[in-house]
Scaffold this motif. Sequence first.
Motif, PDB file in Angstrom:
ATOM      1  N   PHE A 222      21.321   4.263 -18.432  1.00 15.79           N
ATOM      2  CA  PHE A 222      22.334   3.220 -18.603  1.00 15.79           C
ATOM      3  C   PHE A 222      22.958   2.846 -17.262  1.00 15.79           C
ATOM      4  N   PHE A 223      23.347   3.841 -16.476  1.00 12.31           N
ATOM      5  CA  PHE A 223      23.964   3.561 -15.184  1.00 12.31           C
ATOM      6  C   PHE A 223      22.975   2.927 -14.206  1.00 12.31           C
ATOM      7  N   LEU A 224      21.719   3.377 -14.221  1.00  6.05           N
ATOM      8  CA  LEU A 224      20.695   2.751 -13.378  1.00  6.05           C
ATOM      9  C   LEU A 224      20.499   1.293 -13.765  1.00  6.05           C
ATOM     10  N   TYR A 225      20.446   1.045 -15.067  1.00  6.36           N
ATOM     11  CA  TYR A 225      20.213  -0.302 -15.583  1.00  6.36           C
ATOM     12  C   TYR A 225      21.361  -1.238 -15.208  1.00  6.36           C
ATOM     13  N   ILE A 226      22.592  -0.782 -15.396  1.00  6.62           N
ATOM     14  CA  ILE A 226      23.762  -1.614 -15.090  1.00  6.62           C
ATOM     15  C   ILE A 226      23.817  -1.938 -13.595  1.00  6.62           C
TER      16      ILE A 226
END
Length: 299
Positions: A222-226
């Motif tokens: 999630f953090f990588l994607y954001i």
Amino acid sequence: MRKALLQLHTAVFLWGFTGVLGRVITLSQVWLVWYRLAITVVSLWLLYAALGKIRRLPLRSAGYISLIGSILAFHWVCFYGSIKLANVTIALTCLSTTGLLASFLEPLVMKKKFDFVEIGLGLFAIAGIAVIYWNHLEFSNGIIVGLLSAILTVLVSVLNKKMIDQYEPEAITLYQLSGGFVGLSLALPLYLAVFPEPAQAPVAADWLWLIVLSWVCTIGTFFLYIRALKKVSAFTMNLTLTLEPVYGIILAFLFYQENRHFNSWFYVGFALISVAVLFHMWRLLRPARPMLHGSEGNT
């Protein structure tokens, strides 16, 4: 830009890796998802509390987002159920039809006009699924549950469009996953009444893979994607997301040699689905590509 692309591809690769973890974890699909959500939700609340990122949402919005989270939880149950009933490759092949299924569901939910070309592409993909189904009847239950999984994840995406511009992605994720955990917990007695099975506890190896699934493949991605979304264009994002089933199927072939279970008709069916998906993506993104390409060059 290079760092953002690496982050995006890493996130998509890890999403594909969740299928491999779904097979190695010995828990049944419903208990696998319940423990995944429990670990993820507790970890997220602790993390957001430490970072001061917990935000209160209006009760109605929080309830709506939580309901979407429950649908997401049921999608995961069906996805891992497809893996348990068939294998990783079948589950991800069904999941690759989500873009085309959205062409049917989104106009119904958002009250838009149907695109008959997209409907034609959807039928093309359904033909691919039918070819796989009738030539691999031993996986028929897995295919049916896998398609249900794809429908549910499309429904989640369509419903999320109504909320994504109103609140921060972090808040939506926190309430959505929390709602998924609560919703699945409430539905668990009914599920077990329909599909009786004893309560299951993870063995030692399961705990390790559940933590990887929760911390790395859920929170980490999630953090990588954001972060990647802040740099890359919508065109690059959507094109990269189509690689998730590809990454997962390649990993299933490498780890479990699942290719040995399929005859040549599987590849015919998968080719039909792939052609439909690629043409759908090309049609969807072609008008925006020149502008998006230019915006990429400015970042």
